[in-house]
Design a protein around this motif. Structure first.
Motif, PDB file in Angstrom:
ATOM      1  N   VAL A 262       0.859  -1.181   0.000  1.00  0.00           N
ATOM      2  CA  VAL A 262       0.000   0.000   0.000  1.00  0.00           C
ATOM      3  C   VAL A 262       0.894   1.229   0.000  1.00  0.00           C
ATOM      4  O   VAL A 262       1.958   1.242   0.624  1.00  0.00           O
ATOM      5  CB  VAL A 262      -0.968   0.036   1.202  1.00  0.00           C
ATOM      6  N   ALA A 263       0.488   2.252  -0.724  1.00  0.00           N
ATOM      7  CA  ALA A 263       1.241   3.508  -0.796  1.00  0.00           C
ATOM      8  C   ALA A 263       0.253   4.664  -0.754  1.00  0.00           C
ATOM      9  O   ALA A 263      -0.763   4.651  -1.470  1.00  0.00           O
ATOM     10  CB  ALA A 263       2.083   3.556  -2.064  1.00  0.00           C
ATOM     11  N   THR A 264       0.551   5.657   0.063  1.00  0.00           N
ATOM     12  CA  THR A 264      -0.415   6.725   0.315  1.00  0.00           C
ATOM     13  C   THR A 264       0.256   8.092   0.340  1.00  0.00           C
ATOM     14  O   THR A 264       1.248   8.292   1.052  1.00  0.00           O
ATOM     15  CB  THR A 264      -1.110   6.520   1.678  1.00  0.00           C
ATOM     16  N   VAL A 265      -0.276   9.016  -0.441  1.00  0.00           N
ATOM     17  CA  VAL A 265       0.055  10.430  -0.287  1.00  0.00           C
ATOM     18  C   VAL A 265      -1.049  11.019   0.577  1.00  0.00           C
ATOM     19  O   VAL A 265      -2.177  11.199   0.130  1.00  0.00           O
ATOM     20  CB  VAL A 265       0.134  11.147  -1.650  1.00  0.00           C
ATOM     21  N   GLY A 266      -0.704  11.302   1.834  1.00  0.00           N
ATOM     22  CA  GLY A 266      -1.741  11.716   2.794  1.00  0.00           C
ATOM     23  C   GLY A 266      -1.720  13.173   3.169  1.00  0.00           C
ATOM     24  O   GLY A 266      -2.741  13.724   3.583  1.00  0.00           O
ATOM     25  N   ALA A 267      -0.570  13.830   3.036  1.00  0.00           N
ATOM     26  CA  ALA A 267      -0.454  15.258   3.354  1.00  0.00           C
ATOM     27  C   ALA A 267      -0.013  16.000   2.107  1.00  0.00           C
ATOM     28  O   ALA A 267       0.870  15.543   1.368  1.00  0.00           O
ATOM     29  CB  ALA A 267       0.546  15.474   4.486  1.00  0.00           C
ATOM     30  N   PHE A 268      -0.619  17.172   1.883  1.00  0.00           N
ATOM     31  CA  PHE A 268      -0.419  17.873   0.616  1.00  0.00           C
ATOM     32  C   PHE A 268      -0.524  19.373   0.885  1.00  0.00           C
ATOM     33  O   PHE A 268      -1.559  19.858   1.357  1.00  0.00           O
ATOM     34  CB  PHE A 268      -1.520  17.430  -0.358  1.00  0.00           C
ATOM     35  N   ASN A 269       0.536  20.121   0.613  1.00  0.00           N
ATOM     36  CA  ASN A 269       0.532  21.570   0.821  1.00  0.00           C
ATOM     37  C   ASN A 269       0.968  22.288  -0.454  1.00  0.00           C
ATOM     38  O   ASN A 269       1.932  21.867  -1.109  1.00  0.00           O
ATOM     39  CB  ASN A 269       1.476  21.949   1.971  1.00  0.00           C
ATOM     40  N   VAL A 270       0.240  23.354  -0.773  1.00  0.00           N
ATOM     41  CA  VAL A 270       0.473  24.100  -2.012  1.00  0.00           C
ATOM     42  C   VAL A 270       0.771  25.561  -1.677  1.00  0.00           C
ATOM     43  O   VAL A 270       0.096  26.156  -0.830  1.00  0.00           O
ATOM     44  CB  VAL A 270      -0.755  24.025  -2.950  1.00  0.00           C
ATOM     45  N   TRP A 271       1.795  26.148  -2.356  1.00  0.00           N
ATOM     46  CA  TRP A 271       2.103  27.568  -2.206  1.00  0.00           C
ATOM     47  C   TRP A 271       2.113  28.242  -3.566  1.00  0.00           C
ATOM     48  O   TRP A 271       2.547  27.619  -4.543  1.00  0.00           O
ATOM     49  CB  TRP A 271       3.488  27.733  -1.555  1.00  0.00           C
ATOM     50  N   PRO A 272       1.607  29.452  -3.683  1.00  0.00           N
ATOM     51  CA  PRO A 272       1.026  30.278  -2.612  1.00  0.00           C
ATOM     52  C   PRO A 272      -0.440  29.991  -2.322  1.00  0.00           C
ATOM     53  O   PRO A 272      -1.054  30.656  -1.502  1.00  0.00           O
ATOM     54  CB  PRO A 272       1.209  31.694  -3.142  1.00  0.00           C
ATOM     55  N   ASN A 273      -1.006  29.019  -2.999  1.00  0.00           N
ATOM     56  CA  ASN A 273      -2.377  28.569  -2.710  1.00  0.00           C
ATOM     57  C   ASN A 273      -3.406  29.669  -2.926  1.00  0.00           C
ATOM     58  O   ASN A 273      -4.258  29.952  -2.077  1.00  0.00           O
ATOM     59  CB  ASN A 273      -2.466  28.043  -1.263  1.00  0.00           C
ATOM     60  N   ALA A 274      -3.334  30.274  -4.079  1.00  0.00           N
ATOM     61  CA  ALA A 274      -4.281  31.333  -4.455  1.00  0.00           C
ATOM     62  C   ALA A 274      -4.899  30.984  -5.797  1.00  0.00           C
ATOM     63  O   ALA A 274      -4.255  30.374  -6.665  1.00  0.00           O
ATOM     64  CB  ALA A 274      -3.577  32.677  -4.524  1.00  0.00           C
ATOM     65  N   ALA A 275      -6.136  31.408  -5.992  1.00  0.00           N
ATOM     66  CA  ALA A 275      -6.896  31.000  -7.178  1.00  0.00           C
ATOM     67  C   ALA A 275      -6.308  31.545  -8.474  1.00  0.00           C
ATOM     68  O   ALA A 275      -6.436  30.920  -9.534  1.00  0.00           O
ATOM     69  CB  ALA A 275      -8.350  31.448  -7.039  1.00  0.00           C
ATOM     70  N   ASN A 276      -5.646  32.693  -8.419  1.00  0.00           N
ATOM     71  CA  ASN A 276      -5.177  33.328  -9.660  1.00  0.00           C
ATOM     72  C   ASN A 276      -3.658  33.320  -9.804  1.00  0.00           C
ATOM     73  O   ASN A 276      -3.094  34.132 -10.530  1.00  0.00           O
ATOM     74  CB  ASN A 276      -5.698  34.762  -9.738  1.00  0.00           C
ATOM     75  N   ILE A 277      -2.986  32.372  -9.088  1.00  0.00           N
ATOM     76  CA  ILE A 277      -1.532  32.263  -9.190  1.00  0.00           C
ATOM     77  C   ILE A 277      -1.156  30.814  -9.501  1.00  0.00           C
ATOM     78  O   ILE A 277      -1.638  29.882  -8.854  1.00  0.00           O
ATOM     79  CB  ILE A 277      -0.833  32.691  -7.879  1.00  0.00           C
ATOM     80  N   ILE A 278      -0.283  30.628 -10.477  1.00  0.00           N
ATOM     81  CA  ILE A 278       0.221  29.296 -10.789  1.00  0.00           C
ATOM     82  C   ILE A 278       1.044  28.798  -9.594  1.00  0.00           C
ATOM     83  O   ILE A 278       1.920  29.518  -9.107  1.00  0.00           O
ATOM     84  CB  ILE A 278       1.092  29.333 -12.053  1.00  0.00           C
ATOM     85  N   PRO A 279       0.759  27.614  -9.096  1.00  0.00           N
ATOM     86  CA  PRO A 279       1.468  27.111  -7.913  1.00  0.00           C
ATOM     87  C   PRO A 279       2.981  27.048  -8.126  1.00  0.00           C
ATOM     88  O   PRO A 279       3.464  26.495  -9.120  1.00  0.00           O
ATOM     89  CB  PRO A 279       0.883  25.725  -7.698  1.00  0.00           C
ATOM     90  N   ALA A 280       3.728  27.600  -7.156  1.00  0.00           N
ATOM     91  CA  ALA A 280       5.184  27.628  -7.236  1.00  0.00           C
ATOM     92  C   ALA A 280       5.832  26.466  -6.504  1.00  0.00           C
ATOM     93  O   ALA A 280       6.953  26.062  -6.837  1.00  0.00           O
ATOM     94  CB  ALA A 280       5.716  28.941  -6.663  1.00  0.00           C
ATOM     95  N   LYS A 281       5.138  25.938  -5.501  1.00  0.00           N
ATOM     96  CA  LYS A 281       5.750  24.882  -4.703  1.00  0.00           C
ATOM     97  C   LYS A 281       4.685  23.965  -4.136  1.00  0.00           C
ATOM     98  O   LYS A 281       3.605  24.415  -3.736  1.00  0.00           O
ATOM     99  CB  LYS A 281       6.576  25.488  -3.558  1.00  0.00           C
ATOM    100  N   VAL A 282       5.010  22.691  -4.079  1.00  0.00           N
ATOM    101  CA  VAL A 282       4.146  21.697  -3.437  1.00  0.00           C
ATOM    102  C   VAL A 282       5.020  20.796  -2.581  1.00  0.00           C
ATOM    103  O   VAL A 282       6.108  20.381  -3.011  1.00  0.00           O
ATOM    104  CB  VAL A 282       3.380  20.839  -4.477  1.00  0.00           C
ATOM    105  N   GLU A 283       4.567  20.515  -1.386  1.00  0.00           N
ATOM    106  CA  GLU A 283       5.183  19.502  -0.540  1.00  0.00           C
ATOM    107  C   GLU A 283       4.140  18.458  -0.197  1.00  0.00           C
ATOM    108  O   GLU A 283       2.998  18.808   0.108  1.00  0.00           O
ATOM    109  CB  GLU A 283       5.767  20.112   0.740  1.00  0.00           C
TER     110      GLU A 283
END
Length: 414
Positions: A262-283
């Motif tokens: 079994v393999a799970t991606v359970g935590a997901f964070n996006v920056w800057p996390n705004a509707a009108n900005i292309i995401p610059a970073k994800v962890e």
């Protein structure tokens, strides 16, 4: 009565013991809160200690706070057979997780005492310390303790030294809690499944093939933030698009792997996390579990290869760093065979399966032979007030435990 006779646990008495212990730390919703070292944990330990004593066991507390009840065997100096589990809970737990293994062990000893039975080996029933958080008790027995006491400081700031003192342990003498194969010949733990496999395949008993290894990773994807409206699709370095491809790759690799991974991606964070900005970073996190370590390694290697392709195609940078590594522990073949024979003797159906949750048995199996017996969890629910295993299912597991211990007593030399 000889040990060759078929004997059974007292289902009503076992169920009453489970119900009585559930009153300590009972929550309004029916769940239980007995955090390790808490007043509720101490109260529960005192009750279990009394039951052990009444069943004819000598009770001691080791330096790690493990409570160990010993029922004498015919050969006093023989290595012991051991069983047990834990009685501490998560903040809002159920009444069976851990508890069943301890109370079933005590019930087995009660039955032996009532029938004037002594095994060749002494029998230990162990209440392990703090299984739900640090597994300090079983790790101390296996010699895998982190030496820095700050690692075990509680969330409320209480030191581990103070916690152990509450329950009769001693941090400064922790090394004395370590055990060896010469002391414990074999360890057998009864536990609720905490999953839905047995219910799905309609089997009464689970024979655990082993406890899975667990590797965790932190995956970081770096792209470039830009205006969501003015940046053409082919000119983007979208970290979130790359991250989604990684998630799908993880899923496909696990589905197509050998065995029961079994393999799970359970935590997901996006920056800057705004509707009108292309995401610059994800962890994001990745949790991979399998009973065989090489399967985990193969997924990690194949994922790294795919990550390189994804990074090139999306014009992003992707890194993957390990954060946790727990090796699997396989159950001993002879113990699995004894469980299967006991099931056939008791006319109970059984199914072989891995444990994907951690247990004290995982640590004990690092220095001696280990096996586990599962009984079904209704709807697979655990760590919840809705956790439920029927009285009949609990007694079926306890009866398999009893008969398996009798078989193992003949199997292991003294």
């Amino acid at each position: 009565m000889t040990v060759n006779s078929v004997i059974y646990v007292n289902q009503e008495r076992l169920n009453n013991s489970i119900s009585r212990l559930a009153e300590i730390g009972k929550l309004p919703d029916g769940g239980v809160r007995r955090i390790a070292y808490s007043p509720e944990d101490l109260q529960a330990r005192e009750l279990v200690k009394r039951w052990m004593t009444e069943a004819g066991m000598n009770v001691r507390i080791d330096a790690a706070g493990n409570m160990i009840g010993t029922y004498p065997g015919q050969v006093e100096k023989a290595p012991v057979l051991a069983t047990g589990s834990h009685i501490d809970t998560v903040p809002s737990g159920g009444i069976y997780d851990g508890t069943l293994g301890v109370l079933a062990g005590i019930e087995v000893v009660r039955v032996f005492k009532e029938n004037n039975i002594k095994l060749i080996h002494p029998l230990e029933v162990i209440v392990f310390t703090d299984e739900e958080s640090t597994m300090l008790g079983s790790k101390a027995m296996s010699g895998n303790i982190v030496s820095n006491p700050e690692y075990y400081r509680r969330d409320d700031g209480t030191s581990i030294q103070a916690c152990l003192e509450r329950i009769g342990g001693n941090w400064d003498k922790l090394s004395t809690a370590q055990r060896s194969k010469s002391e414990i010949a074999a360890y057998l733990e009864l536990h609720v499944e905490q999953g839905v496999v047995l219910e799905t395949v309609a089997k009464q008993i689970g024979i655990v093939s082993g406890i899975v290894g667990q590797n965790r990773f932190n995956i970081a994807i770096t792209g470039k933030a830009n205006h969501a409206g003015t940046t053409p699709m082919e000119m983007r370095k979208d970290a979130l698009v790359a991250a989604c491809q990684v998630v799908l790759t993880v899923n496909n690799l696990a589905i197509n792997s050998q065995g029961d991974m079994v393999a799970t991606v359970g935590a997901f964070n996006v920056w800057p996390n705004a509707a009108n900005i292309i995401p610059a970073k994800v962890e994001m996190s990745l949790d991979v579990r399998d009973i065989y370590l090489y399967n985990i390694y193969n997924l990690a290697i194949n994922l790294q290869k795919q990550i390189s392709v994804i990074a090139a195609n999306t014009q992003t940078k992707i890194s993957m760093q390990p954060t946790l590594r727990v090796e699997p522990t396989l159950a001993k073949t002879e113990i699995k065979d004894a469980i299967a024979q006991s099931c056939r003797q008791l006319q109970l159906s059984y199914h072989h399966l891995p444990s994907r949750a951690g247990h004290d048995a995982q640590e004990i199996g690092k220095f001696t032979d280990m096996g586990m017996i599962f009984v079904p969890s209704v709807a697979g629910i655990s760590h919840s007030e809705s956790e439920y295993t029927s009285a009949e299912q609990c007694s079926q597991g306890a009866n398999v435990l009893l008969q398996s211990l009798i078989q193992l007593d003949q199997l292991y030399p003294v």
